[in-house]
Scaffold this motif. Structure first.
Motif, PDB file in Angstrom:
ATOM      1  N   ILE A 123       1.815  32.819  50.899  1.00 46.89           N
ATOM      2  CA  ILE A 123       1.970  32.472  49.489  1.00 46.89           C
ATOM      3  C   ILE A 123       3.025  31.390  49.317  1.00 46.89           C
ATOM      4  CG2 ILE A 123       1.282  34.777  48.698  1.00 46.89           C
ATOM      5  CD1 ILE A 123       4.268  35.327  48.106  1.00 46.89           C
ATOM      6  N   ALA A 124       2.882  30.630  48.230  1.00 45.12           N
ATOM      7  CA  ALA A 124       3.934  29.727  47.767  1.00 45.12           C
ATOM      8  C   ALA A 124       4.556  30.389  46.551  1.00 45.12           C
ATOM      9  CB  ALA A 124       3.359  28.366  47.407  1.00 45.12           C
ATOM     10  N   PHE A 125       5.826  30.732  46.656  1.00 43.36           N
ATOM     11  CA  PHE A 125       6.548  31.432  45.588  1.00 43.36           C
ATOM     12  C   PHE A 125       7.506  30.444  44.952  1.00 43.36           C
ATOM     13  CE2 PHE A 125      10.148  34.599  44.675  1.00 43.36           C
ATOM     14  CZ  PHE A 125       9.654  34.897  43.412  1.00 43.36           C
ATOM     15  N   GLU A 126       7.402  30.246  43.616  1.00 41.30           N
ATOM     16  CA  GLU A 126       8.144  29.158  42.988  1.00 41.30           C
ATOM     17  C   GLU A 126       8.614  29.488  41.571  1.00 41.30           C
ATOM     18  OE1 GLU A 126       5.737  25.622  42.222  1.00 41.30           O
ATOM     19  OE2 GLU A 126       3.967  26.704  42.922  1.00 41.30           O
ATOM     20  N   PRO A 127       9.743  30.156  41.446  1.00 37.93           N
ATOM     21  CA  PRO A 127      10.315  30.370  40.119  1.00 37.93           C
ATOM     22  C   PRO A 127      10.659  29.063  39.405  1.00 37.93           C
ATOM     23  CG  PRO A 127      11.345  31.819  41.731  1.00 37.93           C
ATOM     24  CD  PRO A 127      10.527  30.831  42.498  1.00 37.93           C
ATOM     25  N   PHE A 128      10.351  29.013  38.098  1.00 42.32           N
ATOM     26  CA  PHE A 128      10.755  27.918  37.218  1.00 42.32           C
ATOM     27  C   PHE A 128      11.642  28.516  36.130  1.00 42.32           C
ATOM     28  CE2 PHE A 128       7.004  25.989  39.072  1.00 42.32           C
ATOM     29  CZ  PHE A 128       7.277  24.625  39.091  1.00 42.32           C
ATOM     30  N   ILE A 129      12.893  28.127  36.099  1.00 38.08           N
ATOM     31  CA  ILE A 129      13.865  28.655  35.146  1.00 38.08           C
ATOM     32  C   ILE A 129      14.132  27.614  34.065  1.00 38.08           C
ATOM     33  CG2 ILE A 129      16.201  29.543  34.852  1.00 38.08           C
ATOM     34  CD1 ILE A 129      14.349  31.388  36.464  1.00 38.08           C
ATOM     35  N   SER A 130      14.070  28.055  32.813  1.00 34.37           N
ATOM     36  CA  SER A 130      14.156  27.151  31.665  1.00 34.37           C
ATOM     37  C   SER A 130      15.337  27.502  30.771  1.00 34.37           C
ATOM     38  CB  SER A 130      12.853  27.243  30.856  1.00 34.37           C
ATOM     39  OG  SER A 130      12.948  26.547  29.633  1.00 34.37           O
ATOM     40  N   THR A 131      15.900  26.468  30.126  1.00 33.42           N
ATOM     41  CA  THR A 131      16.982  26.708  29.184  1.00 33.42           C
ATOM     42  C   THR A 131      16.487  27.359  27.899  1.00 33.42           C
ATOM     43  OG1 THR A 131      16.735  24.433  28.370  1.00 33.42           O
ATOM     44  CG2 THR A 131      18.445  24.842  30.028  1.00 33.42           C
ATOM     45  N   TYR A 132      15.225  27.138  27.544  1.00 34.20           N
ATOM     46  CA  TYR A 132      14.742  27.685  26.276  1.00 34.20           C
ATOM     47  C   TYR A 132      13.233  27.898  26.248  1.00 34.20           C
ATOM     48  CZ  TYR A 132      13.645  28.050  21.295  1.00 34.20           C
ATOM     49  OH  TYR A 132      13.167  28.459  20.086  1.00 34.20           O
ATOM     50  N   GLU A 133      12.476  26.812  26.407  1.00 28.09           N
ATOM     51  CA  GLU A 133      11.021  26.906  26.256  1.00 28.09           C
ATOM     52  C   GLU A 133      10.378  27.704  27.386  1.00 28.09           C
ATOM     53  OE1 GLU A 133       9.278  22.897  24.952  1.00 28.09           O
ATOM     54  OE2 GLU A 133      11.357  22.454  25.447  1.00 28.09           O
ATOM     55  N   GLU A 134       9.184  28.252  27.106  1.00 26.84           N
ATOM     56  CA  GLU A 134       8.475  29.068  28.079  1.00 26.84           C
ATOM     57  C   GLU A 134       7.162  28.445  28.538  1.00 26.84           C
ATOM     58  OE1 GLU A 134       8.094  32.919  26.248  1.00 26.84           O
ATOM     59  OE2 GLU A 134      10.129  33.505  26.879  1.00 26.84           O
ATOM     60  N   GLU A 135       6.856  27.260  28.027  1.00 22.85           N
ATOM     61  CA  GLU A 135       5.623  26.591  28.442  1.00 22.85           C
ATOM     62  C   GLU A 135       5.868  25.098  28.590  1.00 22.85           C
ATOM     63  OE1 GLU A 135       2.286  27.431  25.951  1.00 22.85           O
ATOM     64  OE2 GLU A 135       2.105  29.500  26.682  1.00 22.85           O
ATOM     65  N   VAL A 136       5.096  24.501  29.495  1.00 26.45           N
ATOM     66  CA  VAL A 136       5.085  23.050  29.638  1.00 26.45           C
ATOM     67  C   VAL A 136       3.773  22.522  29.076  1.00 26.45           C
ATOM     68  CG1 VAL A 136       6.585  23.016  31.653  1.00 26.45           C
ATOM     69  CG2 VAL A 136       4.118  23.236  31.979  1.00 26.45           C
TER      70      VAL A 136
END
Length: 247
Positions: free
Chosen positions: A198-211
């Motif tokens: 698997i490729a495991f890749e957390p994306f941490i955001s300052t506020y928004e939850e979608e791109v």
């Protein structure tokens, strides 16, 4: 992919090492004044020297050998004439193949002295990855990794990007499991199996939850006002703990 032979492990480790090395070379080369295209040219040369192929270019005809995203660009940034500046947050995402095996890795980092929040989200992305990896063993569920990421983000007053996910990998760049979410979902609960890649890749955001997708180029994923950090490695799931091929 499910690893079945020592040849599989050898092949996955080889391309993992190549992608990890290219990632690290680009991080070292990323200084104020360099363009993202100049960084991508370095990656092209390194892929060729290693006898490997860029996965974005070979699999999707992406207009670059790597994805390089800056500030509001979260992922799939196209290398071009954008000049790196002091204080930017940059994401280098490298995926490739050799002899039929694939690896994928990425990291976000701050150029020189930037806002404290930028370094914080980079640090939390790594922390979230490390928290999730503790659940990366046979018999665990993919949503356990997602819960670990979400819990880590919330602990620091941050959130996660919910429409970017990890994925299976191995013989192609994207395989089953199709999604490894960065938040808990009771319906996304595929069991991790011995030998799964698997490729495991957390994306941490300052506020928004979608791109959202940039309509101008059809590739780049953006935020409206948030900044985002990613931390990604390719893992082989084993009963003795995950083998991280892209360190």
């Amino acid at each position: 992919m499910i690893v079945k032979t020592t040849e599989d492990i050898k092949g996955l480790k080889e391309i993992g090492k190549i992608c990890g090395s290219i990632r690290d070379e680009l991080v070292q080369a990323t200084k104020p004044g360099i363009t993202t295209k100049e960084l991508d040219d370095i990656a092209k040369k390194l892929f060729e020297q290693a006898g490997a192929q860029s996965a974005p270019k070979s699999e999707y005809d992406f207009p670059g050998y790597t994805c390089i995203s800056v500030n509001e660009e979260v992922a799939h940034g196209i290398p071009g004439d954008r000049v790196i500046q002091e204080g930017d947050i940059v994401n280098i995402d490298v995926s490739g193949s050799k002899n039929g095996y694939f690896a994928d890795t990425g990291i976000s980092f701050v150029i020189g002295k930037g806002e404290a929040m930028l370094q914080k989200i980079c640090d939390v992305a790594k922390e979230a990855f490390e928290a999730g990896v503790k659940h990366a063993f046979p018999g665990s569920r993919t949503n356990a990794l997602g819960k670990a990421v979400e819990d880590t983000a919330q602990k620091h007053g941050l959130t996660v990007i919910k429409n970017l996910t990890g994925h299976g990998i191995g013989r192609t760049i994207h395989e089953e499991p199709e999604h490894i979410l960065n938040f808990y979902s009771d319906w996304e609960d595929e069991e991790l199996k011995e030998g799964m890649v698997i490729a495991f890749e957390p994306f941490i955001s300052t506020y928004e939850e979608e791109v959202y997708l940039c309509e101008d180029d059809g590739w780049t994923l953006l935020t409206e006002e948030s900044l985002v950090a990613q931390y990604e490695h390719t893992l082989i799931i084993t009963k003795d703990g995950p083998i991280i091929t892209t360190l």
